[in-house]
Write a protein that holds these residues in place. Sequence first.
Motif, PDB file in Angstrom:
ATOM      1  N   GLN B  13       0.838  -1.198   0.000  1.00 28.91           N
ATOM      2  CA  GLN B  13       0.000   0.000   0.000  1.00 28.91           C
ATOM      3  C   GLN B  13       0.875   1.252   0.000  1.00 28.91           C
ATOM      4  O   GLN B  13       1.931   1.266   0.634  1.00 28.91           O
ATOM      5  CB  GLN B  13      -0.882   0.015   1.247  1.00 28.91           C
ATOM      6  N   PRO B  14       0.434   2.312  -0.647  1.00 27.16           N
ATOM      7  CA  PRO B  14       1.181   3.575  -0.585  1.00 27.16           C
ATOM      8  C   PRO B  14       0.930   4.293   0.739  1.00 27.16           C
ATOM      9  O   PRO B  14      -0.110   4.108   1.386  1.00 27.16           O
ATOM     10  CB  PRO B  14       0.617   4.378  -1.758  1.00 27.16           C
ATOM     11  N   VAL B  15       1.881   5.088   1.136  1.00 25.43           N
ATOM     12  CA  VAL B  15       1.729   5.916   2.329  1.00 25.43           C
ATOM     13  C   VAL B  15       0.490   6.802   2.178  1.00 25.43           C
ATOM     14  O   VAL B  15       0.235   7.351   1.107  1.00 25.43           O
ATOM     15  CB  VAL B  15       2.976   6.799   2.535  1.00 25.43           C
ATOM     16  N   GLY B  16      -0.279   6.886   3.243  1.00 27.48           N
ATOM     17  CA  GLY B  16      -1.462   7.727   3.229  1.00 27.48           C
ATOM     18  C   GLY B  16      -2.731   7.024   2.790  1.00 27.48           C
ATOM     19  O   GLY B  16      -3.828   7.596   2.901  1.00 27.48           O
ATOM     20  N   SER B  17      -2.613   5.807   2.324  1.00 26.80           N
ATOM     21  CA  SER B  17      -3.800   5.060   1.893  1.00 26.80           C
ATOM     22  C   SER B  17      -4.437   4.366   3.090  1.00 26.80           C
ATOM     23  O   SER B  17      -3.793   4.164   4.118  1.00 26.80           O
ATOM     24  CB  SER B  17      -3.422   4.033   0.825  1.00 26.80           C
ATOM     25  N   PRO B  18      -5.718   3.973   2.977  1.00 22.81           N
ATOM     26  CA  PRO B  18      -6.379   3.287   4.088  1.00 22.81           C
ATOM     27  C   PRO B  18      -6.020   1.805   4.128  1.00 22.81           C
ATOM     28  O   PRO B  18      -5.467   1.247   3.181  1.00 22.81           O
ATOM     29  CB  PRO B  18      -7.866   3.478   3.777  1.00 22.81           C
ATOM     30  N   LEU B  19      -6.359   1.189   5.254  1.00 22.28           N
ATOM     31  CA  LEU B  19      -6.057  -0.228   5.450  1.00 22.28           C
ATOM     32  C   LEU B  19      -7.250  -0.917   6.089  1.00 22.28           C
ATOM     33  O   LEU B  19      -7.910  -0.363   6.968  1.00 22.28           O
ATOM     34  CB  LEU B  19      -4.852  -0.397   6.373  1.00 22.28           C
ATOM     35  N   PRO B  61      -0.301   3.223  21.662  1.00 26.15           N
ATOM     36  CA  PRO B  61      -0.810   4.331  20.842  1.00 26.15           C
ATOM     37  C   PRO B  61      -0.238   4.226  19.436  1.00 26.15           C
ATOM     38  O   PRO B  61       0.924   3.938  19.251  1.00 26.15           O
ATOM     39  CB  PRO B  61      -0.265   5.571  21.556  1.00 26.15           C
ATOM     40  N   GLN B  62      -1.086   4.395  18.439  1.00 26.14           N
ATOM     41  CA  GLN B  62      -0.592   4.183  17.085  1.00 26.14           C
ATOM     42  C   GLN B  62      -1.600   4.690  16.082  1.00 26.14           C
ATOM     43  O   GLN B  62      -2.631   5.238  16.431  1.00 26.14           O
ATOM     44  CB  GLN B  62      -0.378   2.693  16.861  1.00 26.14           C
ATOM     45  N   ASN B  63      -1.260   4.422  14.851  1.00 25.00           N
ATOM     46  CA  ASN B  63      -2.049   4.887  13.727  1.00 25.00           C
ATOM     47  C   ASN B  63      -3.152   3.906  13.346  1.00 25.00           C
ATOM     48  O   ASN B  63      -3.794   4.078  12.322  1.00 25.00           O
ATOM     49  CB  ASN B  63      -1.068   5.074  12.552  1.00 25.00           C
ATOM     50  N   LEU B  64      -3.380   2.901  14.152  1.00 24.77           N
ATOM     51  CA  LEU B  64      -4.289   1.827  13.793  1.00 24.77           C
ATOM     52  C   LEU B  64      -5.492   1.794  14.721  1.00 24.77           C
ATOM     53  O   LEU B  64      -5.444   2.318  15.832  1.00 24.77           O
ATOM     54  CB  LEU B  64      -3.562   0.478  13.850  1.00 24.77           C
ATOM     55  N   SER B  65      -6.558   1.148  14.261  1.00 26.74           N
ATOM     56  CA  SER B  65      -7.729   0.925  15.097  1.00 26.74           C
ATOM     57  C   SER B  65      -8.257  -0.468  14.830  1.00 26.74           C
ATOM     58  O   SER B  65      -7.892  -1.101  13.834  1.00 26.74           O
ATOM     59  CB  SER B  65      -8.803   1.971  14.810  1.00 26.74           C
ATOM     60  N   ALA B  66      -9.091  -0.957  15.708  1.00 26.17           N
ATOM     61  CA  ALA B  66      -9.668  -2.286  15.544  1.00 26.17           C
ATOM     62  C   ALA B  66     -11.146  -2.235  15.860  1.00 26.17           C
ATOM     63  O   ALA B  66     -11.604  -1.392  16.638  1.00 26.17           O
ATOM     64  CB  ALA B  66      -8.958  -3.297  16.447  1.00 26.17           C
ATOM     65  N   SER B  67     -11.877  -3.147  15.243  1.00 34.44           N
ATOM     66  CA  SER B  67     -13.300  -3.247  15.517  1.00 34.44           C
ATOM     67  C   SER B  67     -13.712  -4.703  15.535  1.00 34.44           C
ATOM     68  O   SER B  67     -13.085  -5.553  14.898  1.00 34.44           O
ATOM     69  CB  SER B  67     -14.113  -2.478  14.466  1.00 34.44           C
ATOM     70  N   ARG B  68     -14.769  -4.992  16.261  1.00 36.05           N
ATOM     71  CA  ARG B  68     -15.311  -6.361  16.349  1.00 36.05           C
ATOM     72  C   ARG B  68     -16.817  -6.258  16.143  1.00 36.05           C
ATOM     73  O   ARG B  68     -17.588  -6.222  17.102  1.00 36.05           O
ATOM     74  CB  ARG B  68     -14.975  -7.006  17.682  1.00 36.05           C
ATOM     75  N   PRO B  69     -17.245  -6.208  14.897  1.00 38.46           N
ATOM     76  CA  PRO B  69     -18.667  -6.046  14.624  1.00 38.46           C
ATOM     77  C   PRO B  69     -19.505  -7.294  14.887  1.00 38.46           C
ATOM     78  O   PRO B  69     -20.700  -7.192  15.147  1.00 38.46           O
ATOM     79  CB  PRO B  69     -18.689  -5.682  13.133  1.00 38.46           C
ATOM     80  N   LEU B  82       1.224   4.781   7.499  1.00 39.44           N
ATOM     81  CA  LEU B  82       2.556   5.350   7.611  1.00 39.44           C
ATOM     82  C   LEU B  82       3.590   4.292   7.213  1.00 39.44           C
ATOM     83  O   LEU B  82       3.303   3.096   7.245  1.00 39.44           O
ATOM     84  CB  LEU B  82       2.827   5.791   9.058  1.00 39.44           C
ATOM     85  N   LEU B  83       4.776   4.748   6.876  1.00 36.45           N
ATOM     86  CA  LEU B  83       5.847   3.802   6.559  1.00 36.45           C
ATOM     87  C   LEU B  83       6.096   2.840   7.719  1.00 36.45           C
ATOM     88  O   LEU B  83       6.352   1.651   7.508  1.00 36.45           O
ATOM     89  CB  LEU B  83       7.148   4.544   6.232  1.00 36.45           C
ATOM     90  N   SER B  84       5.988   3.354   8.929  1.00 39.25           N
ATOM     91  CA  SER B  84       6.267   2.546  10.118  1.00 39.25           C
ATOM     92  C   SER B  84       5.194   1.496  10.379  1.00 39.25           C
ATOM     93  O   SER B  84       5.348   0.665  11.272  1.00 39.25           O
ATOM     94  CB  SER B  84       6.392   3.455  11.349  1.00 39.25           C
ATOM     95  N   ASP B  85       4.108   1.507   9.610  1.00 37.65           N
ATOM     96  CA  ASP B  85       3.083   0.480   9.767  1.00 37.65           C
ATOM     97  C   ASP B  85       3.449  -0.817   9.056  1.00 37.65           C
ATOM     98  O   ASP B  85       2.769  -1.830   9.210  1.00 37.65           O
ATOM     99  CB  ASP B  85       1.728   0.980   9.234  1.00 37.65           C
ATOM    100  N   SER B  86       4.508  -0.798   8.303  1.00 37.94           N
ATOM    101  CA  SER B  86       4.947  -2.019   7.616  1.00 37.94           C
ATOM    102  C   SER B  86       5.286  -3.100   8.638  1.00 37.94           C
ATOM    103  O   SER B  86       5.856  -2.823   9.688  1.00 37.94           O
ATOM    104  CB  SER B  86       6.177  -1.735   6.758  1.00 37.94           C
ATOM    105  N   GLY B  87       4.939  -4.313   8.291  1.00 41.89           N
ATOM    106  CA  GLY B  87       5.240  -5.420   9.195  1.00 41.89           C
ATOM    107  C   GLY B  87       4.361  -6.614   8.894  1.00 41.89           C
ATOM    108  O   GLY B  87       3.592  -6.624   7.948  1.00 41.89           O
ATOM    109  N   PHE B  88       4.498  -7.604   9.758  1.00 40.51           N
ATOM    110  CA  PHE B  88       3.730  -8.832   9.623  1.00 40.51           C
ATOM    111  C   PHE B  88       2.650  -8.819  10.694  1.00 40.51           C
ATOM    112  O   PHE B  88       2.950  -8.745  11.882  1.00 40.51           O
ATOM    113  CB  PHE B  88       4.660 -10.033   9.804  1.00 40.51           C
ATOM    114  N   VAL B 110       4.362  -0.858   3.309  1.00 45.42           N
ATOM    115  CA  VAL B 110       3.900   0.491   3.021  1.00 45.42           C
ATOM    116  C   VAL B 110       5.041   1.225   2.315  1.00 45.42           C
ATOM    117  O   VAL B 110       6.152   1.310   2.833  1.00 45.42           O
ATOM    118  CB  VAL B 110       3.490   1.234   4.304  1.00 45.42           C
ATOM    119  N   LEU B 111       4.756   1.719   1.112  1.00 52.88           N
ATOM    120  CA  LEU B 111       5.822   2.306   0.300  1.00 52.88           C
ATOM    121  C   LEU B 111       5.585   3.804   0.079  1.00 52.88           C
ATOM    122  O   LEU B 111       4.460   4.282   0.161  1.00 52.88           O
ATOM    123  CB  LEU B 111       5.901   1.592  -1.043  1.00 52.88           C
TER     124      LEU B 111
END
Lengths: 114, 111
Positions: B13-19, B61-69, B82-88, B110-111
């Motif tokens: 995903q590009p930086v700034g895109s949703p996930l 604290p981070q750029n991510l959120s979670a939901s359990r519908p 963000l670039l720092s969101d890259s990972g497994f 994230v590129l």
Amino acid sequence: AQSVTQLDSHVSVSEGTPVLLRCNYSSSYSPSLFWYVQHPNKGLQLLLKYTSAATLVKGINGFEAEFKKSETSFHLTKPSAHMSDAAEYFCVVTARSNDYKLSFGAGTTVTVRA
Amino acid sequence: SQTIHQWPATLVQPVGSPLSLECTVEGTSNPNLYWYRQAAGRGLQLLFYSVGIGQISSEVPQNLSASRPQDRQFILSSKKLLLSDSGFYLCACGGRGEKLFFGSGTQLSVL
């Protein structure tokens, strides 16, 4: 507070020699403890677990761990390393009184020399 | 036994895109659900855990959120990567002192 400290980030052993992976935990409650292994490009696999029964726990692939409450430790051992033991190992603690929230250690990378 | 379905397996995903990463569970009801991240060269980090529908606890604290519908559905999201969101990223189910079951993971770049 609940936490896990794996004392060695990297362990290197020769094939056929013993392996020791050290884990210390901190928990305000009666904990359950686990060791997981992650091979490259594969998911996590449970090696063994301690849940308040026998303090010496035997797992798969010849691994075992001993729960020592007085030392708050749960070290993982294997008498004779095999090449296939090269992987990342995680020590994990959880407790019912803490909503079973899991705390992972930072991991120990094991390399096995021929 | 429990089965966890996690997708996609890889994502660029590009930086700034949703996930949006989705995880669904079979073979159990009212499970504890977890999202973990493993950054390169680091151990597993707990991001979120949920003990029931709509109940989410954030560990860092981070750029991510979670939901359990739904009871057996757990979603990890971001509005702007963000670039720092890259990972497994790993979804896990179970706990309560017993064996954890893990999904197959998502490798996010994230590129």
